[in-house]
Each structure stands twice: as C-alpha cells, then as structure tokens.
Write an enzyme that holds these catalytic residues in place. Structure first.
Site, PDB file in Angstrom:
ATOM      1  N   HIS A   9       0.822  -1.209   0.000  1.00  0.00           N
ATOM      2  CA  HIS A   9       0.000   0.000   0.000  1.00  0.00           C
ATOM      3  C   HIS A   9       0.856   1.260   0.000  1.00  0.00           C
ATOM      4  O   HIS A   9       2.008   1.268   0.445  1.00  0.00           O
ATOM      5  CB  HIS A   9      -0.935   0.006   1.214  1.00  0.00           C
ATOM      6  CG  HIS A   9      -0.198  -0.001   2.531  1.00  0.00           C
ATOM      7  ND1 HIS A   9       0.357   1.140   3.072  1.00  0.00           N
ATOM      8  CD2 HIS A   9       0.075  -1.005   3.395  1.00  0.00           C
ATOM      9  CE1 HIS A   9       0.945   0.838   4.215  1.00  0.00           C
ATOM     10  NE2 HIS A   9       0.794  -0.465   4.435  1.00  0.00           N
ATOM     11  N   GLU A  87      -1.650  -6.984   7.434  1.00  0.00           N
ATOM     12  CA  GLU A  87      -0.298  -6.761   7.943  1.00  0.00           C
ATOM     13  C   GLU A  87      -0.044  -7.678   9.136  1.00  0.00           C
ATOM     14  O   GLU A  87      -0.981  -8.171   9.785  1.00  0.00           O
ATOM     15  CB  GLU A  87      -0.156  -5.286   8.358  1.00  0.00           C
ATOM     16  CG  GLU A  87       1.165  -4.891   8.997  1.00  0.00           C
ATOM     17  CD  GLU A  87       2.375  -5.126   8.112  1.00  0.00           C
ATOM     18  OE1 GLU A  87       2.695  -6.309   7.862  1.00  0.00           O
ATOM     19  OE2 GLU A  87       3.015  -4.145   7.695  1.00  0.00           O
TER      20      GLU A  87
END
Length: 247
Positions: A9, A87
């Site tokens: 990202h 994550e």
C-alpha cells in the site's frame, strides 16, 4: 510463463508518523494516494492488465488497490478481500513511534521485534481495546485465529493457506493477478516464493507503492522478480523503510 504483481500500500498516516501499525486500520496520506496513482499509471503504460485482484481487509491496502485499478481502467475486475492478507500484528507496539520505542528499549531489541523471523513483539492484553476480537470485521473468525501479536513466522503461517488454497490455483489456471497488501504480509510471500532463509529475511524491506513483478515458471517457481520503477528511487525508498527506527 505466469506473471504475478505485488504492491505494498501507499504511505499511510502512521507510516508518515513512523508508528507501528499492524492491524490498526489507518488511511493513506496524500503522498500514499499519489504513490498508488503513479503505480497504476506505470502498470498501464508498461502493458500490464489483470483478471482478478486480492487485498486485505484494511483500508490502506483496499484504497491503494482501488486507485491502481481506476488508473488502469480496470475497476471492474473481481476483487477479493481476506484477513489473511492483513499486515503482521504488532501486538502492544501498535500505535507507538518506532524511533521513540528504540530509544526506550534499544535499537537491537526493536530490530529483533521488527525483523527477526520468529520472535514476536509483546502481545496485547485480551482486554485491550485494540484487540481485533472486538472488531466486527473479524466477528466470524475462530477466536484462536485472531492474533494478539505475531512474528513474521506467524504471518507466513497465516498467509500461506490462503495462497495455496485460493491464489496459487488461480495463477495456475492462467489468471493474471494483482495483490495489494502490506510490508510484512508481502515479505511473508516473498520469503516463500524466493526460498529466503529465516536469518536472511531480516534484510528484506519492501517500499510503499512500487509494483513488484514476479515472472513464474508453470510450477510457480520464480524466473525473476523486479520492481517497476527507477532503480535509484527504489533503492532510496527501500532504505527509508530500513531506517525507520532511526528517525
């Protein structure tokens, strides 16, 4: 030959503030959105196109994917979101500034928490308001699957079942896939694909918003991998990730 494209990202609000983020759902900065826009433009200009896309359930990755696909005029392709692409969970470190944490605990200890393979940070307490079990997006998960902290080894163990059961079969079927995820979930996948050793993985850093292209054999072993970007810029961005505890 099969092709797979990975992208971390774009810069998030907590990347900018140099905080441990983990499963905390923070948004992109303007810089992060611009990184995603540039990535989409580069992919389009280089002739890439995708049949499906995968991302996590965290908005910084989701928005990165949307921006990339919009720039490529491909927002119509199927999009799959899954918590296994999240994550790595940073436990009780989530929300703390990395440099300040290094001052408090020492650079060596923070490096172990950030980059060792099998040593997790201190866990959240079960009653901590940051516990993902309180988040409705994880309400249907087995409580045993919801982490209070994770090492990279734990992240690999979380990610790979989804890779083997869902993603890899699509690549083998000839689908062109884009995965927009996170620094450590992508480190987990790169470790697996490239066969990186448990000690050597500490040296792998993935920059935000730069596409990483894998060309794969029919058995999904890598032929080569490369970043789509200026090599000097990629090197600077990668070093910036490595230097986060020094800021």
């Amino acid at each position: 030959m099969r092709t797979l494209v990975l992208i971390r990202h774009g810069e998030s609000v907590w990347n900018r503030e140099n905080r441990f983020t983990g499963w905390t759902d923070v948004g992109l900065t303007d810089k992060g959105a611009a990184e995603a826009l540039r990535a989409g433009r580069t992919l389009k200009n280089e002739g890439f196109a995708f049949d499906e896309a995968f991302t996590s359930v965290l908005k910084r990755a989701i928005k990165t994917l949307w921006i990339v696909l919009e720039e490529m005029d491909q927002m119509w392709i199927p999009e799959h979101r899954h918590w296994r692409l999240n994550e790595r969970h940073y436990g009780a470190l989530q929300g703390l500034n990395k440099a300040e944490t290094a001052e408090r605990h020492g650079m060596e200890q923070v490096h172990v928490w950030r980059r060792s393979y099998d040593i997790p940070p201190p866990p959240l307490a079960a009653g901590d308001p940051r516990n993902p079990a309180r988040d409705p997006r994880y309400a249907e998960l087995d409580p045993a699957d919801i982490p209070l902290t994770e090492s990279l080894k734990d992240t690999v163990a979380r990610f790979l079942p989804y890779w083997h059961e869902t993603i890899a079969p699509r690549i083998l079927a000839g689908r062109r896939l884009l995965i927009a995820a996170h620094g450590n979930s992508l480190r987990a996948l790169v470790k697996y694909l490239d066969g990186i050793g448990d000690d050597a993985i500490a040296g792998l850093n993935i920059p935000t918003g730069i596409p990483l292209v894998y060309e794969l054999e029919d058995d999904l072993h890598p032929i080569r991998s490369y970043y789509l970007g200026d090599p000097d810029e990629v090197a600077r961005a990668t070093q910036s990730v490595a230097d986060q505890v020094k800021r």
